[in-house]
Design a protein around this motif. Structure first.
Motif, PDB file in Angstrom:
ATOM      1  N   ILE A 158      19.021  41.570   4.664  1.00  0.00           N
ATOM      2  CA  ILE A 158      18.682  42.307   5.881  1.00  0.00           C
ATOM      3  C   ILE A 158      18.993  43.797   5.755  1.00  0.00           C
ATOM      4  O   ILE A 158      18.117  44.641   5.968  1.00  0.00           O
ATOM      5  CB  ILE A 158      19.430  41.696   7.094  1.00  0.00           C
ATOM      6  N   GLU A 164      11.407  42.010   3.751  1.00  0.00           N
ATOM      7  CA  GLU A 164       9.971  42.114   4.029  1.00  0.00           C
ATOM      8  C   GLU A 164       9.497  43.561   3.853  1.00  0.00           C
ATOM      9  O   GLU A 164       8.400  43.821   3.333  1.00  0.00           O
ATOM     10  CB  GLU A 164       9.662  41.650   5.463  1.00  0.00           C
ATOM     11  N   MET A 168       6.667  45.430   1.330  1.00  0.00           N
ATOM     12  CA  MET A 168       5.647  46.409   1.736  1.00  0.00           C
ATOM     13  C   MET A 168       5.657  47.610   0.801  1.00  0.00           C
ATOM     14  O   MET A 168       4.607  48.099   0.371  1.00  0.00           O
ATOM     15  CB  MET A 168       5.941  46.914   3.157  1.00  0.00           C
TER      16      MET A 168
HETATM   17  C1  FAD Z   1      26.491  44.434   8.291  1.00  0.00           C
HETATM   18  C2  FAD Z   1      25.438  45.490   8.440  1.00  0.00           C
HETATM   19  C3  FAD Z   1      25.693  46.759   7.917  1.00  0.00           C
HETATM   20  C4  FAD Z   1      24.749  47.768   8.055  1.00  0.00           C
HETATM   21  N1  FAD Z   1      25.027  48.998   7.546  1.00  0.00           N
HETATM   22  C5  FAD Z   1      24.168  50.018   7.737  1.00  0.00           C
HETATM   23  C6  FAD Z   1      24.474  51.348   7.292  1.00  0.00           C
HETATM   24  O1  FAD Z   1      25.539  51.588   6.721  1.00  0.00           O
HETATM   25  N2  FAD Z   1      23.584  52.326   7.516  1.00  0.00           N
HETATM   26  C7  FAD Z   1      22.401  52.106   8.150  1.00  0.00           C
HETATM   27  O2  FAD Z   1      21.612  53.038   8.341  1.00  0.00           O
HETATM   28  N3  FAD Z   1      22.077  50.862   8.581  1.00  0.00           N
HETATM   29  C8  FAD Z   1      22.929  49.824   8.394  1.00  0.00           C
HETATM   30  N4  FAD Z   1      22.598  48.558   8.848  1.00  0.00           N
HETATM   31  C9  FAD Z   1      21.327  48.372   9.544  1.00  0.00           C
HETATM   32  C10 FAD Z   1      20.301  47.657   8.657  1.00  0.00           C
HETATM   33  O3  FAD Z   1      19.774  48.540   7.689  1.00  0.00           O
HETATM   34  C11 FAD Z   1      19.196  47.072   9.576  1.00  0.00           C
HETATM   35  O4  FAD Z   1      19.783  46.010  10.312  1.00  0.00           O
HETATM   36  C12 FAD Z   1      18.005  46.572   8.751  1.00  0.00           C
HETATM   37  O5  FAD Z   1      17.311  47.638   8.141  1.00  0.00           O
HETATM   38  C13 FAD Z   1      16.998  45.758   9.603  1.00  0.00           C
HETATM   39  O6  FAD Z   1      16.655  46.514  10.726  1.00  0.00           O
HETATM   40  P1  FAD Z   1      16.817  45.875  12.186  1.00  0.00           P
HETATM   41  O7  FAD Z   1      18.167  45.224  12.286  1.00  0.00           O
HETATM   42  O8  FAD Z   1      16.476  46.942  13.162  1.00  0.00           O
HETATM   43  O9  FAD Z   1      15.768  44.700  12.215  1.00  0.00           O
HETATM   44  P2  FAD Z   1      14.268  44.776  12.734  1.00  0.00           P
HETATM   45  O10 FAD Z   1      13.592  46.035  12.273  1.00  0.00           O
HETATM   46  O11 FAD Z   1      14.252  44.466  14.200  1.00  0.00           O
HETATM   47  O12 FAD Z   1      13.631  43.575  11.926  1.00  0.00           O
HETATM   48  C14 FAD Z   1      13.911  42.209  12.230  1.00  0.00           C
HETATM   49  C15 FAD Z   1      13.207  41.339  11.222  1.00  0.00           C
HETATM   50  O13 FAD Z   1      11.790  41.514  11.395  1.00  0.00           O
HETATM   51  C16 FAD Z   1      11.145  41.453  10.150  1.00  0.00           C
HETATM   52  N5  FAD Z   1      10.464  42.719   9.871  1.00  0.00           N
HETATM   53  C17 FAD Z   1      10.846  43.977  10.216  1.00  0.00           C
HETATM   54  N6  FAD Z   1       9.970  44.892   9.801  1.00  0.00           N
HETATM   55  C18 FAD Z   1       8.982  44.216   9.187  1.00  0.00           C
HETATM   56  C19 FAD Z   1       7.775  44.598   8.562  1.00  0.00           C
HETATM   57  N7  FAD Z   1       7.410  45.870   8.460  1.00  0.00           N
HETATM   58  N8  FAD Z   1       6.974  43.607   8.050  1.00  0.00           N
HETATM   59  C20 FAD Z   1       7.341  42.317   8.135  1.00  0.00           C
HETATM   60  N9  FAD Z   1       8.479  41.881   8.730  1.00  0.00           N
HETATM   61  C21 FAD Z   1       9.296  42.826   9.245  1.00  0.00           C
HETATM   62  C22 FAD Z   1      12.218  41.181   9.104  1.00  0.00           C
HETATM   63  O14 FAD Z   1      12.342  39.783   8.896  1.00  0.00           O
HETATM   64  C23 FAD Z   1      13.464  41.723   9.763  1.00  0.00           C
HETATM   65  O15 FAD Z   1      14.661  41.142   9.247  1.00  0.00           O
HETATM   66  C24 FAD Z   1      23.521  47.517   8.715  1.00  0.00           C
HETATM   67  C25 FAD Z   1      23.266  46.242   9.219  1.00  0.00           C
HETATM   68  C26 FAD Z   1      24.213  45.240   9.090  1.00  0.00           C
HETATM   69  C27 FAD Z   1      23.904  43.876   9.659  1.00  0.00           C
END
Ligand code: FAD
Length: 174
Positions: A158, A164, A168
């Motif tokens: 994640i 995913e 892309m």
């Molecule tokens: C423990 C932890 C530490 C983290 N540390 C950092 C950090 O240090 N710095 C930082 O900037 N971020 C950090 N993050 C954030 C992390 O990068 C995001 O959680 C991750 O990029 C997914 O974004 P989202 O949670 O907004 O999920 P969403 O964008 O809501 O996506 C949810 C799910 O939808 C699907 N999805 C999303 N986009 C697409 C697409 N284009 N095509 C197909 N399917 C898709 C995937 O299955 C995805 O898992 C951290 C997250 C966690 C859980």
């Protein structure tokens, strides 16, 4: 359990100029984007490390656990599963080393780094799951390292960009 993840707010915060990160003011996001291949490959490397530890812990465990007149390691299924894990771990390490070489030469492109992040983290989850299965019920108990690895492995698919999204980025280069 070790990830102290929380939301941070910076409201009216003043930062001394001497604390500027990166070389150019106002280009923070671009500089961050330029480092994404490195961050993603580091996630792949973390995956390789955990895969190796999971296999090591599991080999120790199955050789020590006595059941049904032998050890769990004596079952051909256990040996075949661990042989598959070891083979896939080796393939992952060779690819990760290739990515590290390219990173050190400044040649690691976004698509290849995405391959490292997505493929190795998927493999990590698969191998840790196989290893946990070979621990039986103990594998589900927190005091066994494999249970912690199972929880920790899951986020690798994640963060750093969901797998995913990695696909892309790779597909854009096709
Ligand atoms: C423990 C932890 C530490 C983290 N540390 C950092 C950090 O240090 N710095 C930082 O900037 N971020 C950090 N993050 C954030 C992390 O990068 C995001 O959680 C991750 O990029 C997914 O974004 P989202 O949670 O907004 O999920 P969403 O964008 O809501 O996506 C949810 C799910 O939808 C699907 N999805 C999303 N986009 C697409 C697409 N284009 N095509 C197909 N399917 C898709 C995937 O299955 C995805 O898992 C951290 C997250 C966690 C859980």
């Amino acid at each position: 359990h070790a990830a102290d993840t929380s939301e941070l707010f910076f409201d009216e915060v003043r930062v001394p100029a001497s604390n500027l990160l990166g070389e150019v003011e106002g280009k923070g996001f671009i500089q961050l984007m330029q480092k994404l291949p490195q961050e993603r490959h580091i996630i792949g490397l973390q995956g390789v490390g955990m895969i190796e530890r999971a296999i090591h812990e599991t080999v120790e465990y199955v050789k020590g656990r006595k059941a049904f007149g032998g050890t769990i390691f004596d079952f051909q299924n256990t040996q075949f599963k661990l042989a598959e894990c070891k083979t896939e771990a080796t393939v992952a390490k060779v690819f990760a080393d290739h990515c590290t070489e390219r990173l050190l030469k400044g040649e690691l492109d976004a698509a290849t780094a995405s391959m490292s992040k997505y493929w190795i983290s998927d493999l990590q989850c698969k191998i840790v799951d196989e290893c946990l299965q070979l621990h039986g019920g103990f594998g589900y108990m927190d005091e066994y390292p494999i249970a912690q690895m199972y929880a920790d492995a899951r986020v690798q698919r994640i963060y750093g960009g969901a797998n995913e999204v990695m696909k892309m980025l790779i597909a854009r280069t096709l």
